[in-house]
Structures are given as structure tokens and as C-alpha cells.
Design a protein around this motif. Structure first.
Motif, PDB file in Angstrom:
ATOM      1  N   ALA A 148      -8.114   7.651   2.984  1.00  0.00           N
ATOM      2  CA  ALA A 148      -9.188   8.645   2.903  1.00  0.00           C
ATOM      3  C   ALA A 148     -10.550   8.092   3.286  1.00  0.00           C
ATOM      4  CB  ALA A 148      -9.262   9.213   1.490  1.00  0.00           C
ATOM      5  N   HIS A 149     -10.820   6.841   2.956  1.00  0.00           N
ATOM      6  CA  HIS A 149     -12.174   6.311   3.083  1.00  0.00           C
ATOM      7  C   HIS A 149     -12.387   5.355   4.250  1.00  0.00           C
ATOM      8  CE1 HIS A 149     -13.145   8.246  -0.669  1.00  0.00           C
ATOM      9  NE2 HIS A 149     -12.190   7.597  -1.302  1.00  0.00           N
ATOM     10  N   GLU A 150     -11.338   5.085   5.011  1.00  0.00           N
ATOM     11  CA  GLU A 150     -11.456   4.155   6.133  1.00  0.00           C
ATOM     12  C   GLU A 150     -10.928   4.816   7.391  1.00  0.00           C
ATOM     13  OE1 GLU A 150      -9.628   0.420   5.158  1.00  0.00           O
ATOM     14  OE2 GLU A 150     -10.692   0.271   3.251  1.00  0.00           O
ATOM     15  N   GLU A 151     -11.176   4.182   8.519  1.00  0.00           N
ATOM     16  CA  GLU A 151     -10.624   4.666   9.777  1.00  0.00           C
ATOM     17  C   GLU A 151      -9.105   4.692   9.682  1.00  0.00           C
ATOM     18  OE1 GLU A 151     -12.184   5.729  12.665  1.00  0.00           O
ATOM     19  OE2 GLU A 151     -13.984   5.666  11.413  1.00  0.00           O
ATOM     20  N   PRO A 152      -8.462   5.644  10.347  1.00  0.00           N
ATOM     21  CA  PRO A 152      -6.995   5.653  10.320  1.00  0.00           C
ATOM     22  C   PRO A 152      -6.435   4.317  10.809  1.00  0.00           C
ATOM     23  CG  PRO A 152      -7.827   7.667  11.313  1.00  0.00           C
ATOM     24  CD  PRO A 152      -9.001   6.742  11.126  1.00  0.00           C
ATOM     25  N   ARG A 153      -5.435   3.841  10.109  1.00  0.00           N
ATOM     26  CA  ARG A 153      -4.816   2.555  10.413  1.00  0.00           C
ATOM     27  C   ARG A 153      -3.320   2.735  10.596  1.00  0.00           C
ATOM     28  NH1 ARG A 153      -7.566  -2.276   8.173  1.00  0.00           N
ATOM     29  NH2 ARG A 153      -9.578  -1.647   7.390  1.00  0.00           N
ATOM     30  N   THR A 154      -2.744   1.789  11.329  1.00  0.00           N
ATOM     31  CA  THR A 154      -1.294   1.798  11.420  1.00  0.00           C
ATOM     32  C   THR A 154      -0.735   1.454  10.045  1.00  0.00           C
ATOM     33  OG1 THR A 154      -1.124  -0.539  12.007  1.00  0.00           O
ATOM     34  CG2 THR A 154      -1.335   1.057  13.838  1.00  0.00           C
ATOM     35  N   GLN A 155       0.531   1.785   9.858  1.00  0.00           N
ATOM     36  CA  GLN A 155       1.174   1.493   8.576  1.00  0.00           C
ATOM     37  C   GLN A 155       1.120   0.002   8.278  1.00  0.00           C
ATOM     38  OE1 GLN A 155       4.806   3.646   7.736  1.00  0.00           O
ATOM     39  NE2 GLN A 155       5.747   1.754   6.996  1.00  0.00           N
ATOM     40  N   GLN A 156       1.346  -0.827   9.286  1.00  0.00           N
ATOM     41  CA  GLN A 156       1.324  -2.278   9.091  1.00  0.00           C
ATOM     42  C   GLN A 156      -0.075  -2.760   8.706  1.00  0.00           C
ATOM     43  OE1 GLN A 156       2.593  -4.462  12.539  1.00  0.00           O
ATOM     44  NE2 GLN A 156       2.832  -6.364  11.397  1.00  0.00           N
ATOM     45  N   ASP A 157      -1.100  -2.287   9.405  1.00  0.00           N
ATOM     46  CA  ASP A 157      -2.471  -2.677   9.073  1.00  0.00           C
ATOM     47  C   ASP A 157      -2.867  -2.205   7.682  1.00  0.00           C
ATOM     48  OD1 ASP A 157      -2.816  -3.869  11.539  1.00  0.00           O
ATOM     49  OD2 ASP A 157      -3.870  -2.164  12.422  1.00  0.00           O
ATOM     50  N   LEU A 158      -2.480  -1.004   7.346  1.00  0.00           N
ATOM     51  CA  LEU A 158      -2.801  -0.449   6.033  1.00  0.00           C
ATOM     52  C   LEU A 158      -2.120  -1.252   4.932  1.00  0.00           C
ATOM     53  CD1 LEU A 158      -4.375   1.856   4.731  1.00  0.00           C
ATOM     54  CD2 LEU A 158      -2.348   3.269   4.935  1.00  0.00           C
ATOM     55  N   GLY A 159      -0.893  -1.655   5.166  1.00  0.00           N
ATOM     56  CA  GLY A 159      -0.169  -2.478   4.194  1.00  0.00           C
ATOM     57  C   GLY A 159      -0.884  -3.794   3.944  1.00  0.00           C
ATOM     58  N   ARG A 160      -1.341  -4.434   5.021  1.00  0.00           N
ATOM     59  CA  ARG A 160      -2.093  -5.688   4.849  1.00  0.00           C
ATOM     60  C   ARG A 160      -3.394  -5.432   4.104  1.00  0.00           C
ATOM     61  NH1 ARG A 160      -0.148  -7.168  10.126  1.00  0.00           N
ATOM     62  NH2 ARG A 160      -1.956  -6.180  11.071  1.00  0.00           N
ATOM     63  N   ARG A 161      -4.054  -4.337   4.403  1.00  0.00           N
ATOM     64  CA  ARG A 161      -5.344  -4.020   3.783  1.00  0.00           C
ATOM     65  C   ARG A 161      -5.216  -3.840   2.272  1.00  0.00           C
ATOM     66  NH1 ARG A 161     -10.109  -4.291   2.313  1.00  0.00           N
ATOM     67  NH2 ARG A 161     -11.499  -2.530   2.455  1.00  0.00           N
ATOM     68  N   VAL A 162      -4.155  -3.159   1.850  1.00  0.00           N
ATOM     69  CA  VAL A 162      -3.999  -2.878   0.414  1.00  0.00           C
ATOM     70  C   VAL A 162      -3.096  -3.884  -0.284  1.00  0.00           C
ATOM     71  CG1 VAL A 162      -4.517  -0.425   0.681  1.00  0.00           C
ATOM     72  CG2 VAL A 162      -2.146  -1.166   0.738  1.00  0.00           C
ATOM     73  N   GLY A 163      -2.587  -4.870   0.468  1.00  0.00           N
ATOM     74  CA  GLY A 163      -1.797  -5.932  -0.143  1.00  0.00           C
ATOM     75  C   GLY A 163      -0.381  -5.534  -0.503  1.00  0.00           C
ATOM     76  N   VAL A 164       0.228  -4.698   0.331  1.00  0.00           N
ATOM     77  CA  VAL A 164       1.597  -4.264   0.089  1.00  0.00           C
ATOM     78  C   VAL A 164       2.480  -4.822   1.198  1.00  0.00           C
ATOM     79  CG1 VAL A 164       3.139  -2.267  -0.075  1.00  0.00           C
ATOM     80  CG2 VAL A 164       0.861  -2.164  -1.087  1.00  0.00           C
ATOM     81  N   ASP A 165       3.541  -5.511   0.811  1.00  0.00           N
ATOM     82  CA  ASP A 165       4.488  -6.076   1.760  1.00  0.00           C
ATOM     83  C   ASP A 165       5.076  -4.965   2.627  1.00  0.00           C
ATOM     84  OD1 ASP A 165       7.675  -6.881   2.122  1.00  0.00           O
ATOM     85  OD2 ASP A 165       6.263  -8.537   2.447  1.00  0.00           O
ATOM     86  N   ARG A 166       5.338  -5.269   3.889  1.00  0.00           N
ATOM     87  CA  ARG A 166       5.799  -4.233   4.812  1.00  0.00           C
ATOM     88  C   ARG A 166       7.130  -3.617   4.405  1.00  0.00           C
ATOM     89  NH1 ARG A 166       7.365  -7.544  10.286  1.00  0.00           N
ATOM     90  NH2 ARG A 166       9.163  -8.589   9.402  1.00  0.00           N
ATOM     91  N   SER A 167       8.002  -4.385   3.743  1.00  0.00           N
ATOM     92  CA  SER A 167       9.276  -3.811   3.310  1.00  0.00           C
ATOM     93  C   SER A 167       9.061  -2.770   2.210  1.00  0.00           C
ATOM     94  CB  SER A 167      10.226  -4.906   2.834  1.00  0.00           C
ATOM     95  OG  SER A 167       9.682  -5.577   1.712  1.00  0.00           O
ATOM     96  N   VAL A 168       8.069  -2.962   1.382  1.00  0.00           N
ATOM     97  CA  VAL A 168       7.734  -1.999   0.319  1.00  0.00           C
ATOM     98  C   VAL A 168       6.904  -0.862   0.890  1.00  0.00           C
ATOM     99  CG1 VAL A 168       6.508  -1.716  -1.871  1.00  0.00           C
ATOM    100  CG2 VAL A 168       7.839  -3.792  -1.454  1.00  0.00           C
ATOM    101  N   MET A 169       6.063  -1.179   1.860  1.00  0.00           N
ATOM    102  CA  MET A 169       5.147  -0.199   2.437  1.00  0.00           C
ATOM    103  C   MET A 169       5.894   0.999   3.022  1.00  0.00           C
ATOM    104  SD  MET A 169       1.967   0.358   2.857  1.00  0.00           S
ATOM    105  CE  MET A 169       0.788   1.173   3.896  1.00  0.00           C
ATOM    106  N   THR A 170       6.994   0.754   3.697  1.00  0.00           N
ATOM    107  CA  THR A 170       7.761   1.855   4.290  1.00  0.00           C
ATOM    108  C   THR A 170       8.197   2.847   3.217  1.00  0.00           C
ATOM    109  OG1 THR A 170       8.531   0.445   6.073  1.00  0.00           O
ATOM    110  CG2 THR A 170       9.829   2.430   5.634  1.00  0.00           C
ATOM    111  N   TYR A 171       8.727   2.342   2.119  1.00  0.00           N
ATOM    112  CA  TYR A 171       9.171   3.222   1.036  1.00  0.00           C
ATOM    113  C   TYR A 171       7.992   3.931   0.362  1.00  0.00           C
ATOM    114  CZ  TYR A 171      13.632   0.866   1.619  1.00  0.00           C
ATOM    115  OH  TYR A 171      14.801   0.375   2.146  1.00  0.00           O
TER     116      TYR A 171
END
Length: 153
Positions: free
Chosen positions: A41-64
Motif C-alpha cells: 500500500a505504501h510503496e511502489e509496486p514490487r515484484t513478489q521476490q522484491d517484496l519478500g526481501r523487503r518484508v523479510g519473508v523467505d521466497r518459499s513462504v512468500m508464495t503461500y
């Protein structure tokens, strides 16, 4: 113990997490879901991978996590115009509405946790904490044996 940074951080996190748990109840992913919604909501749209790194969520968890937030209508995946292989995670109107409610409730949690600080102290505390968080390394590279007394571990 009151002089220990670890003790102070752990205590504040424990109090905050306990108080915030009620407000995040029912949100897919709980705190992780909130951080993802907030970043979307508060940042430029990001790819799922970039967003996962930004919020500290591993990519395997991020998909779910993204799948769960999509299932309740809070975010959607849209093609990335810069890379047709990638998808961006975008918040929906329903996601914005839910986020607005959560942010208001978490504002009351903030007030509760920081109740003994003056408004000026709260501003300073948040600014300093944000500064430390932004400059913190993603992962500490530690070795068992080091001659460097300033090494983090």
C-alpha cells in the motif's frame, strides 16, 4: 538486565506482539501479512521476490502468503511491465480497507506500549529505531574464530 539491549528489545517485542495479536487475528499470515499489505500500500509496486526481501519473508513462504492474501481479496498479482516473466503484488481496494482498520488498531497498541514516553520522546524513539532497522544488515556474517573485537558475534 535493564542495561541489556537484547533484554529491552525482547521485552518490547513481547509486549507489542501480544497486544497486536488480537488486531491481526484473522489476517492471513498475521504480522507477515500485515507487513506485506503495508508495503504493497505504501510503496511502489514490487515484484513478489522484491517484496519478500523487503518484508523479510523467505521466497518459499512468500508464495503461500501471497496466495492466502489473494484468496481473501486483499492483493493480486499483476504482470510486471518491465519483465513479462515477473509479477507484481498490488493491494486491492478491500486490502486497503482492511489495512486502514488494522493501522488504526495498531496505533492504539503503539500508544499503549509507548505510554510512558512524551510525544517528543516517541518521535525520537521511532526515528532512532527506524534508523537502526534501515541500516541493519540482512544477515550477520559470523565466524567462530575472529581477532576483530568489533565483530558482531
Amino acid at each position: 538486565m535493564e542495561h541489556s539491549l537484547g533484554w529491552a528489545l525482547a521485552t518490547v517485542i513481547r509486549v507489542y506482539s501480544h497486544a497486536a495479536a488480537v488486531d491481526l487475528q484473522g489476517l492471513p499470515g498475521g504480522p507477515r501479512g500485515y507487513h506485506l499489505l503495508s508495503a504493497a500500500a505504501h510503496e511502489e509496486p514490487r515484484t513478489q521476490q522484491d517484496l519478500g526481501r523487503r518484508v523479510g519473508v523467505d521466497r518459499s513462504v512468500m508464495t503461500y502468503l501471497v496466495d492466502d492474501l489473494i484468496s481473501v481479496g486483499y492483493v493480486e498479482r499483476v504482470p510486471d511491465p518491465a519483465d513479462r516473466r515477473a509479477r507484481r503484488v498490488v493491494i486491492t481496494e478491500a486490502g486497503r480497507e482492511r489495512l486502514t482498520v488494522i493501522e488504526a488498531k495498531l496505533g492504539r497498541v503503539d500508544d499503549h506500549v509507548l505510554r510512558d514516553l512524551t510525544p517528543e520522546q516517541r518521535t525520537t524513539f521511532r526515528a532512532l529505531l527506524r534508523q537502526v532497522a534501515i541500516s541493519a544488515p540482512g544477515e550477520l556474517a559470523c565466524t567462530e574464530a575472529t581477532d576483530d573485537p568489533s565483530a558482531p558475534c
